[in-house]
Motif scaffolding. Structure first.
Motif, PDB file in Angstrom:
ATOM      1  N   ALA A 170      -5.040   6.553   1.479  1.00 34.96           N
ATOM      2  CA  ALA A 170      -3.619   6.338   1.236  1.00 34.96           C
ATOM      3  C   ALA A 170      -3.351   6.048  -0.234  1.00 34.96           C
ATOM      4  N   HIS A 171      -2.253   6.620  -0.731  1.00 38.24           N
ATOM      5  CA  HIS A 171      -1.842   6.426  -2.111  1.00 38.24           C
ATOM      6  C   HIS A 171      -0.685   5.440  -2.179  1.00 38.24           C
ATOM      7  N   SER A 172      -0.780   4.457  -3.066  1.00 38.25           N
ATOM      8  CA  SER A 172       0.327   3.580  -3.426  1.00 38.25           C
ATOM      9  C   SER A 172       0.966   2.907  -2.207  1.00 38.25           C
ATOM     10  N   LEU A 173       2.268   3.140  -1.975  1.00 38.51           N
ATOM     11  CA  LEU A 173       2.958   2.536  -0.840  1.00 38.51           C
ATOM     12  C   LEU A 173       2.269   2.861   0.478  1.00 38.51           C
ATOM     13  N   GLY A 174       1.676   4.039   0.578  1.00 32.38           N
ATOM     14  CA  GLY A 174       0.975   4.416   1.804  1.00 32.38           C
ATOM     15  C   GLY A 174      -0.134   3.439   2.151  1.00 32.38           C
ATOM     16  N   GLY A 175      -0.812   2.890   1.130  1.00 40.28           N
ATOM     17  CA  GLY A 175      -1.842   1.898   1.380  1.00 40.28           C
ATOM     18  C   GLY A 175      -1.267   0.613   1.947  1.00 40.28           C
TER      19      GLY A 175
END
Length: 204
Positions: free
Chosen positions: A63-68
């Motif tokens: 996951a990238h950024s907010l996805g994490g």
């Protein structure tokens, strides 16, 4: 049997922004699945049921950024989910100073939408059964630095310190920007190593 990896994008990004990493995962023998969600109008609360459905069967997460943040919050609320390893790319799991700065401005608060609260507050320390790894960047290229007031190493959007959540299995810093993490060969190499071993590789 090939392992499934659910990929989550960041704020203001389409799910196709994770397609490059999905191709790398597929070539390495994984089964990537892109998960899309509305980052502004929907936000984490609207996205969580769909993510829960995707994670009912054994999987890993990239996951990238907010996805994490969304992945970690979901797994903290549902520790029974069969997720083995989670790799975050530049996710401000300790809270985002850039988001705090943007939220103080009328146009900034609107642009963060329903993700503002999660971005500002971050996540609790990680105590879940899965192994959580973080790949951070330290190339300060990105407009987030104008809102975050960074004085320490950062990727232009997220400070390295904001990625160091207590409970991480491993943490690595690469010379790339926040958006550069989406197409970095070294980030891909490190993510694959963590998904295989639960630890990042020594520097190339």
């Amino acid at each position: 049997m090939a392992r499934r990896v659910v990929l989550l994008h960041g704020l203001w990004m389409p799910r196709a922004s994770m397609a490059w990493h999905a191709r790398r995962l597929r070539r390495a023998g994984f089964v990537p699945q892109l998960f899309g969600y509305g980052t502004v109008t929907g936000g984490p609360a609207a996205a969580m049921p769909g993510l829960l459905a995707r994670l009912q069967e054994p999987a890993d997460v990239l996951a990238h950024s907010l996805g994490g943040l969304l992945a970690v919050r979901t797994l903290q609320a549902h520790p029974e989910l069969p997720v083995g390893r989670i790799v975050c790319l530049g996710s401000p799991l300790c809270g985002s100073a850039a988001a705090v700065g943007m939220a103080r401005r009328p146009f900034g608060a609107a642009s963060l939408g329903r993700s503002a609260r999660l971005l500002r507050r971050g996540c609790r320390p990680w105590t879940g059964p899965g192994e959580l790894g973080m790949i951070a960047g330290n190339l300060p290229m990105g407009f987030g630095r104008f809102f975050g007031g960074f004085s320490d190493p950062n990727d232009g959007t997220v400070a390295v310190a904001e990625t160091r959540l207590d409970g991480l299995a491993d943490h690595v810093v690469l010379p790339t920007s926040h958006s550069g993490l989406l197409v970095s060969k070294e980030a891909s190499r490190q993510a694959l190593h963590f998904l295989h071993h639960g630890r990042f590789a020594p520097p190339a």
